[in-house]
Write an enzyme that holds these catalytic residues in place. Sequence first.
Site, short mmCIF file in Angstrom:
data_model
loop_
_atom_site.label_atom_id
_atom_site.label_comp_id
_atom_site.label_asym_id
_atom_site.label_seq_id
_atom_site.Cartn_x
_atom_site.Cartn_y
_atom_site.Cartn_z
N ALA A 1 0.82 -1.22 0.07
CA ALA A 1 -0.06 -0.05 -0.09
C ALA A 1 1.06 1.33 -0.01
O ALA A 1 0.44 2.34 -0.47
CB ALA A 1 -1.07 0.04 1.18
N ASN B 1 -5.65 3.58 10.78
CA ASN B 1 -4.97 2.53 11.64
C ASN B 1 -4.82 2.61 12.91
O ASN B 1 -4.43 1.62 13.56
CB ASN B 1 -3.72 2.26 10.55
CG ASN B 1 -2.99 3.81 10.50
OD1 ASN B 1 -3.46 4.62 9.69
ND2 ASN B 1 -1.71 3.77 10.87
N ALA C 1 -1.90 -6.85 1.12
CA ALA C 1 -2.29 -8.17 1.56
C ALA C 1 -1.97 -8.47 3.05
O ALA C 1 -2.59 -9.30 3.56
CB ALA C 1 -1.42 -9.18 0.67
N HIS C 2 -0.76 -7.83 3.52
CA HIS C 2 -0.39 -8.24 4.73
C HIS C 2 -1.19 -7.85 6.08
O HIS C 2 -1.11 -8.16 7.03
CB HIS C 2 1.16 -8.16 5.11
CG HIS C 2 1.54 -6.53 5.29
ND1 HIS C 2 1.63 -5.97 6.73
CD2 HIS C 2 1.73 -5.71 4.46
CE1 HIS C 2 1.79 -4.92 6.74
NE2 HIS C 2 1.89 -4.31 5.47
N THR D 1 8.45 -7.32 -13.33
CA THR D 1 7.92 -8.76 -13.21
C THR D 1 7.03 -9.13 -12.07
O THR D 1 7.44 -8.66 -10.90
CB THR D 1 8.92 -9.71 -13.30
OG1 THR D 1 9.90 -9.46 -14.41
CG2 THR D 1 8.58 -11.10 -13.29
N CYS E 1 8.33 6.16 17.84
CA CYS E 1 9.75 6.47 17.89
C CYS E 1 10.31 7.26 16.82
O CYS E 1 10.20 6.72 15.51
CB CYS E 1 10.80 5.34 17.98
SG CYS E 1 10.05 3.86 18.49
C1 LIG Z 1 -0.03 -0.60 6.63
C2 LIG Z 1 -0.75 0.41 6.05
C3 LIG Z 1 -0.22 1.33 5.07
C4 LIG Z 1 1.24 0.56 4.52
O1 LIG Z 1 0.81 -0.59 3.78
P1 LIG Z 1 2.24 -1.56 3.41
O2 LIG Z 1 1.75 -2.53 2.15
O3 LIG Z 1 2.95 -1.89 4.50
O4 LIG Z 1 3.40 -0.50 2.51
C5 LIG Z 1 -0.65 2.26 4.29
N1 LIG Z 1 -1.98 2.64 5.02
C6 LIG Z 1 -2.36 2.31 6.10
C7 LIG Z 1 -3.60 2.75 6.48
C8 LIG Z 1 -1.77 1.14 6.62
O5 LIG Z 1 -2.33 0.67 7.71
#
Ligand SMILES: *Cc1c(COP(=O)(O)O)cnc(C)c1O
Length: 439
Positions: A108, A188, A237-238, A277, A363
């Site tokens: 993201a 978040n 995805a994570h 790729t 931090c």
């Molecule tokens: C975790 C997060 C991201 C960043 O996503 P990544 O795939 O870790 O780069 C962006 N926006 C929000 C709101 C998130 O919680």
Amino acid sequence: MSEKENCEISNNGEMNEMSNTGVIITQSATPLPEGVSLPLYMDNHATTQMDHRVLNAMLPYFSVKFGNAASRNHAFGWEAEEAVEKSRQQIAKLIGATAKEIIFTSGATESNNLAIKGIAEMYKERGNHIITQATEHKAVLDTCKRLEKYGYRVTYLPVQADGLIDIEDLKRAMDDKTILVSIMFANNEIGVVQPIAEIGKLCHEKGVIFHTDAVQAVGKIPVDVQAMNIDVLSLTAHKIYGPKGVGALYVRRRNPRVQISAQIDGGGHERGMRSGTLNVPGIVGLGAACEISGQEMEAEAARLTELRDYMQAKFEKALDYVHVNGNMEHHLPGNLNMSFVYVEGESLLMGINDIAVSSGSACTSATLEPSYVLKALGLGDDVAHSSIRFGLGRFNTKAEVDYVSDKLIDVVLKLRELSPLYEMVKEGIDLTKIEWAAH
Ligand SMILES: *Cc1c(COP(=O)(O)O)cnc(C)c1O
């Protein structure tokens, strides 16, 4: 917690921890409740454990099914391409899009960069004004800051005390040079869900492109790019029990057709918008994660909402001077952000160092800064520091929620026993009226 997420308080496994106030917090030696093991993970907004079903879907693409999805002239390539197209459909289905509107990225952070920079560049003849909000993720805020250096004008909308933007502020901020509005779907840190459909409708009426960072919402609550008039959407995805390092950007193809300038030059993959790729195993994992989330969303959201409310009620029953941060009506199921006032934040975290949660501190280089998101709600530095974000997810259980809340209540009570501020408040002294002696 503000997504310098990796600066976590480490679990060093020691039984006694000296906090920086010099207080020794003794961790109870009583056996753990059944089903609870340490360290315990309750930080699912930072990342999630991969679902074994996702892993199983991915495995063949690390070994026998190793083709390059761009190899058009043999079976290895076709097999990879087929898997990629299946994933595109799984993602599209979850958000009400079509497969052709899905562009794969590395996550993201890249999706947000591609969306904002790509639109800014593509539509620069039309205008140079972008609107976003103060509580966005850094991947949006820092991207906007960079664009300011290149001559773009950015409005950072404030949020109200409950974390929601005021739609009237957004209306007022729009002018004839506005090309893009970027407002996150769900926050978040505080879990607040913005009025996305209302924002989308307004943007479409004004002919402004609407991008949303929907990382925390996709797979957790209903997202529909058609019904909500979303033009561009970032996901990863994570955060939905898939692998790290793979994400997607939805880019609307009609009503209106949105165009994006590529930010990476190369082989012209992903309809020219993102060369490189394709990460086939990761993409397969993202697709599987979306499909599972779509199927289980309703039940999972209900379960996590119940656990979250249960946890909040336990804190409020056992402790005074605690409050939740963020509007609880427009809220993500698994999120609980609470301030434990009159407790020093670092000592609090030390006391629960076998539990992975996030604090209201981030931090930066050497010091602990209060979270900019909590500050945007109007919280003072001390209260921000004494805040904890609990991120409940698919694999958290009631037994874990009980363990974490009991443990935290215990630590807060102990720390307050030693807190002169708390003692003064209990004695009825109004802290705001005290004139502290200067050092
Ligand atoms: C975790 C997060 C991201 C960043 O996503 P990544 O795939 O870790 O780069 C962006 N926006 C929000 C709101 C998130 O919680």
